[in-house]
Design a protein around this motif. Sequence first.
Motif, PDB file in Angstrom:
ATOM      1  N   PRO A 693      -2.835   2.595  21.998  1.00  0.00           N
ATOM      2  CA  PRO A 693      -3.462   1.495  23.077  1.00  0.00           C
ATOM      3  C   PRO A 693      -2.494   0.713  23.951  1.00  0.00           C
ATOM      4  N   ARG A 694      -2.715   0.626  25.075  1.00  0.00           N
ATOM      5  CA  ARG A 694      -1.884  -0.374  25.841  1.00  0.00           C
ATOM      6  C   ARG A 694      -2.831  -0.802  27.034  1.00  0.00           C
ATOM      7  N   ASP A 695      -2.261  -1.924  27.808  1.00  0.00           N
ATOM      8  CA  ASP A 695      -2.935  -2.750  28.808  1.00  0.00           C
ATOM      9  C   ASP A 695      -2.927  -1.770  29.822  1.00  0.00           C
ATOM     10  N   SER A 696      -2.029  -0.825  30.069  1.00  0.00           N
ATOM     11  CA  SER A 696      -2.055   0.042  31.331  1.00  0.00           C
ATOM     12  C   SER A 696      -3.184   1.192  31.166  1.00  0.00           C
ATOM     13  N   HIS A 697      -3.713   1.399  29.915  1.00  0.00           N
ATOM     14  CA  HIS A 697      -4.905   2.377  30.104  1.00  0.00           C
ATOM     15  C   HIS A 697      -6.024   1.709  30.593  1.00  0.00           C
ATOM     16  N   LYS A 698      -6.530   2.480  31.668  1.00  0.00           N
ATOM     17  CA  LYS A 698      -7.797   1.891  32.420  1.00  0.00           C
ATOM     18  C   LYS A 698      -9.099   2.243  31.438  1.00  0.00           C
ATOM     19  N   THR A 699      -9.301   2.963  30.697  1.00  0.00           N
ATOM     20  CA  THR A 699     -10.579   3.081  29.746  1.00  0.00           C
ATOM     21  C   THR A 699     -10.088   3.470  28.411  1.00  0.00           C
ATOM     22  N   LEU A 700     -11.092   3.239  27.611  1.00  0.00           N
ATOM     23  CA  LEU A 700     -10.948   3.319  26.116  1.00  0.00           C
ATOM     24  C   LEU A 700     -10.323   4.649  25.654  1.00  0.00           C
ATOM     25  N   THR A 701     -10.636   5.608  26.396  1.00  0.00           N
ATOM     26  CA  THR A 701     -10.431   6.973  25.956  1.00  0.00           C
ATOM     27  C   THR A 701      -9.267   7.477  26.836  1.00  0.00           C
ATOM     28  N   GLU A 702      -8.587   6.816  27.553  1.00  0.00           N
ATOM     29  CA  GLU A 702      -7.500   7.469  28.391  1.00  0.00           C
ATOM     30  C   GLU A 702      -6.391   7.904  27.509  1.00  0.00           C
ATOM     31  N   GLY A 703      -5.792   7.185  26.540  1.00  0.00           N
ATOM     32  CA  GLY A 703      -4.942   7.365  25.566  1.00  0.00           C
ATOM     33  C   GLY A 703      -5.466   8.822  24.920  1.00  0.00           C
TER      34      GLY A 703
END
Length: 811
Positions: A693-703
């Motif tokens: 997880p990181r701030d640049s992930h726009k949604t919870l599931t992007e990673g």
Amino acid sequence: MHMKKCMQAPYTRKSNYKLFLLLLMNSSAHRVQLAPDSISTVTAKYFDSQKPFAFPRYGNACKYFENGRDYLGAVAQSFREARSFIMITDWQLDYDVELDQRGTSEHKGRLSALLADAVKRGVHVRIMLYDAVNPMLDTHEEIAQEVFGKIPDGRGSVEVLLANPNTGRSAIGAYNIPRNGKRIVKHMNCFFSHHQKSVVVDGHIAYVGGLDLAYGRWDTNSFDVVIDRKIHVLNDAYNSQLVPGREMSSQELQLVGPYRSYRTFEKSLSGGKLFDETCQPRQPWQDVAVQILGPAAFDVFNNFVLRWNSFAGTDTNFLDGSMRAGWFKRANGPDLLADPLQRGQGTAAVQICRSASSQQLRDELKLWGDRYEFINDDWNTRNTERRKIVQKARQDWCTEHQTSILDAMVNSIRSARGFIYIENQFFMSECGVDRNGRKCPSENKIIAELANAVGQAIHAGRPFHIWLVLPEHPEGLMEAAATSSQTWWALQGVMGASGSLVKRINNSIVRKNSKKWGLDSGPVPLAAQESLLAKYGMTNEWKKYLTVLNLRNYGCTDRCVLTEMVYVHSKLLIVDDAVAIIGSANINDRSLLGNGDTELAAVIVDEAEAKMTDVGGGIRLPTRKFARDLRMSQWRKHLGMLVDVKTTGVQRARTAPSGVDIEKPLSDSSITGIRRLSEANRNAYSEVFLHTPRDSHKTLTEGRELAFPLKIGSVERDFSTVPKLQPKYMVHKRVRLPSVIPSATSEQSSHDVILSTHNVADAIRYLRDNVHGFFVAMPLHWASYQTETPLAPAADSMIAANGLEAKEAIV
């Protein structure tokens, strides 16, 4: 008769309440030395004095455990030394979990072996477990009941009760299940969970905390993510974020032996598969528990007896028998049971607190009468007048939910003068509306209380800080409704929602400066607050008062570089290094409001080494040994200073990071040092891995989508796949593979494919150079572009999504 009186008795009978409160205050006034020329009184300011389950007890010897290895080992030793009885409450219990002696071929530390030996010696074992809604959540309770039922009675005995839902809230359905040769109706009440975790041995030793005697809880201060087959046997190699990726070996199959025998291990509970230790990480476990030796152990014992006997013979427990005084006497229980009205040999004042529904209290009320021995706390020193007052108070209070854990937390937070340290599995509290306009589903006021504590300090112009340590997200796949919903509201509660902790702190900062900035006395809208803070260069001023952290570790095998969050499961609150609350209660409505999950906690105020202490920032506070030692030990652990076994992950740090003074959590350098360290660690993980997880992930599931493609050809997402690394840490090789399996009618052909593997050496070198300790900054802007609020599952399964829902729906 008692039930009728209970329903008619109003809570407003002030005379009985005042007498009861007087008893409570008198029982908790003890003077302790602070410094050579000053003394202070241990008052009830930390304890629940509203509708308590138990009085504060004095003279307890308390020992904290900050990892599963030490806790489970201590419990195992207490089992070996038990003389009369053992009482266990758990949300989940696994009969074959190894409490100690891991890695030995005899497996003598297996729970079932320890309890079988105790029964043989003449010890009576009683186990109370959550009767889970198995189609939705499996806590293995029926396996445990079946297996322990096969332990042959020696001079002792063993019984397992599966606690039925009695919160008074409506069940959402029912279904028939076989039990003990009969078919009964099992209520699917997903709004209730028996969530207490406690052990009582012989009535004078008690264990309370967040640790179940279950898979995955055993851990060391090293938080190793690499699975060791000898240490993490079969199901104990635990990770609810992934799906197991290999078949059981022949050696592992031999461990299983006769089906569900107490002498063996349980076969894989994941469709016969286990995690592949060469490329899949285990999930490290962070938790805290306490051993109580002394009078407060009586209250843990009393909670068990009250709950067991109020369930026995009713509803789904109609086949379970009550624990009788005659049985207890024959077991020599009274010879060992602590007298709660006598001061013990230790130095800690301890109050045992609970969360329990009004229905639970009404069910228990009939047991408080004079004809029931060993329930009232004057069982050994009879005091008729005092007993009448206490019993009358129980009658007056039983129409309302018991929230003594919440009351103690609020009292402790309101007492804070310097800092608050929290570790908790959840952070769900009333916080207004989220960025999508949806109202927060929580009602408890923990966020408001924390914000008020900070606000008072801001307006007084004195330093104050909250340290909040949470898991990156609750257990389970992020695609599961419970996991995504709980993650979302934790992020909203800290920063995103209109009434978040950060926004409330910002409001106090603005109001503090309102006169200087020429503002009127009215409320300032959120948008205006943000503009004002930006205008005066104070956008990040809130960071002086709040630090939010997660925990993470890495490791490697010959094949792969691995990482996993350290799962923060603790339910720990420390205020001013003076008081510690350790128990099973999460920061959410189910744990705190009384009408959801039954919880248990200990409020600990040590009288030893109480002194005025420089905690930094020019502040001196009265601190106490137990809370101070525990908080400092937790910091040393999370900063990597207590790494205690050989590991490919975070290495032992010889000293604290630059600027960090563990004895001074309120100093600017400590706050800045830990923040910089945690941010650097988070950035290092982002540099190597795609999915963390990181701030640049726009949604919870992007990673998840980056690490686990939505589709590989026509195959659905495979969660057993090794997570991808950033391109610079991947090695791509062209290899030739057969494309057709030869047969009598076909010829084998081949084609080239590109296989991607980890550049283990480079990745580990980078992580070793740049990750220090386990603290990582919580990415508070994670999912900042998510335009739909994740909805909680219909079943309101807010305790712990263990991935079953997602596995069934996706895999």
